[in-house]
Design a protein around this motif. Structure first.
Motif, mmCIF file in Angstrom:
data_model
loop_
_atom_site.group_PDB
_atom_site.id
_atom_site.type_symbol
_atom_site.label_atom_id
_atom_site.label_comp_id
_atom_site.label_asym_id
_atom_site.label_seq_id
_atom_site.Cartn_x
_atom_site.Cartn_y
_atom_site.Cartn_z
ATOM 1 N N ALA A 59 0.666 -1.131 0.040
ATOM 2 C CA ALA A 59 0.156 -0.004 -0.012
ATOM 3 C C ALA A 59 1.077 1.044 -0.036
ATOM 4 C CB ALA A 59 -1.091 -0.087 1.394
ATOM 5 N N LYS A 60 2.102 1.032 0.575
ATOM 6 C CA LYS A 60 2.886 2.119 0.771
ATOM 7 C C LYS A 60 3.727 2.488 -0.574
ATOM 8 C CE LYS A 60 5.964 3.995 4.200
ATOM 9 N NZ LYS A 60 6.916 3.647 5.236
ATOM 10 N N HIS A 61 4.165 1.434 -1.097
ATOM 11 C CA HIS A 61 5.294 1.542 -2.226
ATOM 12 C C HIS A 61 4.694 0.882 -3.614
ATOM 13 C CE1 HIS A 61 8.479 2.115 0.750
ATOM 14 N NE2 HIS A 61 7.873 1.321 1.550
ATOM 15 N N PRO A 62 4.432 1.978 -4.380
ATOM 16 C CA PRO A 62 3.980 1.691 -5.622
ATOM 17 C C PRO A 62 4.545 0.713 -6.780
ATOM 18 C CG PRO A 62 4.333 3.946 -5.621
ATOM 19 C CD PRO A 62 4.684 3.346 -4.436
ATOM 20 N N ASN A 63 5.899 0.458 -6.063
ATOM 21 C CA ASN A 63 6.752 -0.342 -7.048
ATOM 22 C C ASN A 63 6.770 -1.649 -6.563
ATOM 23 O OD1 ASN A 63 8.182 0.859 -4.924
ATOM 24 N ND2 ASN A 63 10.237 0.242 -5.678
ATOM 25 N N PHE A 64 6.027 -1.901 -5.379
ATOM 26 C CA PHE A 64 6.149 -3.296 -4.933
ATOM 27 C C PHE A 64 4.596 -3.811 -5.062
ATOM 28 C CE2 PHE A 64 5.254 -5.842 -0.714
ATOM 29 C CZ PHE A 64 6.030 -7.024 -1.256
ATOM 30 N N THR A 65 4.543 -4.954 -5.681
ATOM 31 C CA THR A 65 2.969 -5.696 -5.691
ATOM 32 C C THR A 65 3.225 -7.066 -5.014
ATOM 33 O OG1 THR A 65 3.504 -6.677 -7.562
ATOM 34 C CG2 THR A 65 2.094 -4.382 -7.740
ATOM 35 N N TYR A 66 2.408 -7.383 -4.198
ATOM 36 C CA TYR A 66 2.308 -8.437 -3.218
ATOM 37 C C TYR A 66 0.895 -9.443 -3.829
ATOM 38 C CZ TYR A 66 1.049 -11.273 0.933
ATOM 39 O OH TYR A 66 0.712 -12.461 1.807
ATOM 40 N N HIS A 67 1.494 -10.588 -4.122
ATOM 41 C CA HIS A 67 0.265 -11.572 -4.670
ATOM 42 C C HIS A 67 0.186 -12.898 -3.886
ATOM 43 C CE1 HIS A 67 -0.244 -9.116 -8.315
ATOM 44 N NE2 HIS A 67 1.097 -8.879 -8.051
ATOM 45 N N THR A 68 -0.975 -13.607 -3.543
ATOM 46 C CA THR A 68 -0.826 -14.635 -2.664
ATOM 47 C C THR A 68 -1.291 -15.840 -3.734
ATOM 48 O OG1 THR A 68 -3.136 -14.265 -2.003
ATOM 49 C CG2 THR A 68 -1.517 -13.529 -0.665
ATOM 50 N N ALA A 69 -1.233 -17.154 -3.304
ATOM 51 C CA ALA A 69 -1.599 -18.326 -4.183
ATOM 52 C C ALA A 69 -2.020 -19.139 -2.974
ATOM 53 C CB ALA A 69 -0.254 -18.596 -4.979
ATOM 54 N N VAL A 70 -3.350 -19.135 -3.032
ATOM 55 C CA VAL A 70 -3.893 -20.384 -1.839
ATOM 56 C C VAL A 70 -4.343 -21.354 -2.507
ATOM 57 C CG1 VAL A 70 -5.388 -20.335 0.112
ATOM 58 C CG2 VAL A 70 -4.043 -18.395 -0.172
ATOM 59 N N SER A 71 -3.647 -22.468 -2.285
ATOM 60 C CA SER A 71 -3.839 -23.884 -3.008
ATOM 61 C C SER A 71 -4.951 -24.728 -2.604
ATOM 62 C CB SER A 71 -2.846 -24.683 -2.993
ATOM 63 O OG SER A 71 -2.232 -24.775 -1.862
ATOM 64 N N ARG A 72 -5.575 -24.677 -1.425
ATOM 65 C CA ARG A 72 -6.461 -25.542 -1.023
ATOM 66 C C ARG A 72 -7.656 -24.953 -0.678
ATOM 67 N NH1 ARG A 72 -3.052 -29.587 2.852
ATOM 68 N NH2 ARG A 72 -1.235 -29.719 1.542
ATOM 69 N N HIS A 73 -8.045 -23.726 -0.988
ATOM 70 C CA HIS A 73 -9.235 -22.858 -0.584
ATOM 71 C C HIS A 73 -9.188 -21.588 -1.424
ATOM 72 C CE1 HIS A 73 -12.025 -21.551 2.362
ATOM 73 N NE2 HIS A 73 -12.436 -22.772 2.429
ATOM 74 N N PRO A 74 -10.446 -20.923 -1.471
ATOM 75 C CA PRO A 74 -10.232 -19.613 -2.136
ATOM 76 C C PRO A 74 -9.373 -18.952 -1.293
ATOM 77 C CG PRO A 74 -12.611 -20.505 -1.873
ATOM 78 C CD PRO A 74 -11.743 -21.501 -1.285
#
Ligand SMILES: Cc1cc2nc3c(=O)[nH]c(=O)nc-3n(C[C@H](O)[C@H](O)[C@H](O)COP(=O)(O)OP(=O)(O)OC[C@H]3O[C@@H](n4cnc5c(N)ncnc54)[C@H](O)[C@@H]3O)c2cc1C
Length: 318
Positions: free
Chosen positions: A210-225
């Motif tokens: 949220a603070k740094h526009p050059n950083f994006t954070y993505h999650t990958a949850v495999s057994r559930h939404p």
């Protein structure tokens, strides 16, 4: 043996190695030991453990991405002293305190049911570390690892970091360090976990993004939404879905890929990269011999042989 045709990698930050050996460990003092899963109800028991090493030879000795050794007390089934186990530094090079005096790691309690006996096996070092409380002493060695670190000129590069489970530890350190340096590098992090409740340092990464526009954070949850209702996905599925930003980062001369976590995660990521990148761009990260065949036929035994990461691709799996 180095491949003469492989493209050169970046010059890496210099590291110190084996300043303290396991047979003459330094004694650190626990200063913090807390759950770091997204939910305290997570079925995975993972803790953030911070250790004061000020005044020992380990003070200021680590770089983000390196590991330290923990020497559990007691003896194994053969009566020999327990062997050292490695834990990735979860701190930036400057440590948790900004001076390299406090180092942290991300420890998953190893707990297995032994199929032959049906009895519970409780991992020696991980549970020793997770059970320690502030003020307790812990025998340490290190640093270990010289390849899995940031480049000497970190701002000259853009980054894709892919983690499963406690493989997030080195990226907590690296991302914190890159963002604190003020570098404008593009940084994309994918964190994988079985359930959303198992995501590690989730709120911290959301706050950094949220603070740094050059950083994006993505999650990958495999057994559930996922936490925002996304369909279940492994890290490689998420990388393929992020083809456009991945190409923007890896398509030019600045890109670097770092991967850390559960052994076995590599193959999916290598296949995903081969889907996402044009052959010329792919060649900067992977040397694929013709006999490897199409990516859909690759298997784990080919890694480092028919499919070899170049010096722009950093892998640490355990
Ligand atoms: C470079 C590197 C970095 C690492 N970083 C991290 C990190 O940041 N965080 C993290 O949590 N881990 C990390 N690890 C893994 C860590 O080093 C340990 O391997 C892990 O914590 C398990 O150690 P343990 O002593 O708890 O388990 P151990 O007691 O060593 O047991 C490990 C496994 O061996 C089997 N086993 C051993 N003895 C028996 C027995 N008598 N009977 C039945 N089964 C048995 C069990 O299946 C058990 O799961 C890293 C490893 C490496 C190589």
């Amino acid at each position: 043996m180095s491949d003469p045709a492989a493209p050169p990698g970046p010059e890496l930050a210099p590291v110190r190695m084996h300043v303290v050996r396991p047979d003459a460990p330094a004694l650190g003092t626990i200063v913090e030991n807390r759950i770091c899963t997204a939910s305290v109800k997570s079925a995975a028991y993972v803790r953030h453990v911070a250790i004061d090493v000020a005044g020992t030879p380990l003070e200021g000795a680590f770089r983000a991405g390196q590991s330290f050794g923990v020497i559990p007390p007691g003896t194994d089934a053969q009566g020999k002293p327990h062997k050292v186990r490695l834990y990735s530094l979860a701190s930036p090079t400057s440590g948790e305190d900004g001076r390299g005096g406090i180092v942290a790691t991300t420890v998953k309690r190893t707990i297995d049911e032994i199929p032959e006996t049906g009895r519970l096996y409780v991992g020696v070092a991980s549970n020793f570390l997770c059970d320690l409380r502030p003020g307790d002493k812990v025998p340490l060695s290190g640093p270990s690892g010289k390849r899995f670190v940031l480049p000497l000129d970190p701002g000259a590069h853009d980054y894709i970091f892919v983690a499963t489970g406690t493989g997030i530890a080195p990226f907590r350190g690296m991302v914190t360090e890159l963002l604190a340096s003020g570098a404008s590098s593009r940084i994309l992090l994918i964190a994988g976990a079985a359930y959303a409740s198992d995501l590690l340092y989730h709120a911290d990464f959301q706050a950094l993004a949220a603070k740094h526009p050059n950083f994006t954070y993505h999650t990958a949850v495999s057994r559930h939404p996922g936490p925002n209702g996304e369909a279940p996905a492994y890290v490689q599925n998420r990388l393929t879905q992020l083809a456009d930003p991945a190409r923007a980062i890896l398509g030019g001369e600045r890109g670097l890929v770092y991967l850390c976590g559960v052994a076995g995660m590599e193959l999916g990521i290598l296949r995903s990269l081969s889907d996402v990148l044009e052959p010329v761009a792919l060649g900067r990260y992977l040397r694929v011999k013709p006999e490897a065949g199409p990516a859909s036929t690759w298997d784990r035994r080919m890694i480092h042989k028919e499919i070899a990461p170049t010096r722009r691709f950093f892998m640490e799996v355990y």
